[in-house]
Design a protein around this motif. Sequence first.
Motif, short mmCIF file in Angstrom:
data_model
loop_
_atom_site.label_atom_id
_atom_site.label_comp_id
_atom_site.label_asym_id
_atom_site.label_seq_id
_atom_site.Cartn_x
_atom_site.Cartn_y
_atom_site.Cartn_z
N ALA A 99 -14.36 36.67 -8.36
CA ALA A 99 -13.60 37.92 -8.28
C ALA A 99 -12.53 37.81 -7.20
N PRO A 100 -11.39 38.49 -7.36
CA PRO A 100 -10.35 38.44 -6.33
C PRO A 100 -10.92 38.73 -4.94
N GLY A 101 -10.53 37.88 -3.99
CA GLY A 101 -11.04 38.03 -2.64
C GLY A 101 -12.36 37.32 -2.41
N GLY B 180 -13.58 29.56 -8.84
CA GLY B 180 -13.05 30.89 -9.13
C GLY B 180 -14.12 31.94 -9.09
N ILE C 141 -2.74 33.39 -7.44
CA ILE C 141 -2.90 34.76 -7.89
C ILE C 141 -2.23 34.86 -9.25
N SER D 276 -7.17 37.82 -0.09
CA SER D 276 -7.90 39.01 -0.54
C SER D 276 -7.65 39.31 -2.02
N LYS D 277 -6.59 38.75 -2.58
CA LYS D 277 -6.23 39.02 -3.98
C LYS D 277 -6.37 37.79 -4.88
N SER D 278 -6.69 36.65 -4.31
CA SER D 278 -6.77 35.42 -5.09
C SER D 278 -8.16 35.26 -5.71
N PRO D 279 -8.21 35.00 -7.04
CA PRO D 279 -9.48 34.74 -7.70
C PRO D 279 -9.73 33.26 -7.99
#
Length: 204
Positions: free
Chosen positions: A62-64, A60, A103, A38-41
């Motif tokens: 947006a995060p998530g 890549g 992240i 959910s936080k990885s872009p």
Amino acid sequence: MDFIETLSDLRAVYGDASEVAHKKQLAKLDTHSRNFLSKSPFVVIGSQDGMGLGDATPKGDAPGFTLVLDDTTIAIPDRPGNNRLDTWENVIRNPAVGLLFLIPGMQETLRINGRGRLTVDPDLCERLAMNGRPAKAALVVETDEVYMHCAKAFMRSNLWNPESWPARSEMPTFGEIIRDQMHLAASADDIDRNLAEGYQKTMW
């Protein structure tokens, strides 16, 4: 130069993995791996064609941007690109993929190994939309192995420390590299300018 060619020779050099190294491997996405996604872009996708030629490609957003569909299934959107399609051709020939999620600023990474399939399912691509544009396609991965990777590589490389980064001016621009590698007559400035315009129009 001698090379290690057997598993027994390999273990003679490195020894056995620890119990923790074995037990950390999961078959499903748990709370922590879901939170990481959910936080990885950014993810690197490793694949292999039918002849055994390996490939690694970055994705890549947006995060998530990676969507968790259920405990064993994730979907990674694909956006407009140069249409080489190395990874997607590989997946069609050989579905095995290895994923490395990052992240920024976090030393540990999430690794997922499994089997991928490519889809243009309109509902899923719409769920993966960005800036009002649905994904071009989606890589749906059935997970076989899910586990966290320790921080040593990032600590050794000092990757997230800006003070260790070389100045961008120490490297040629992408236009210069492309011009030289492809022996183009166009100027590097023109190539860089065209690339910048293309990025603005085709990012999503």
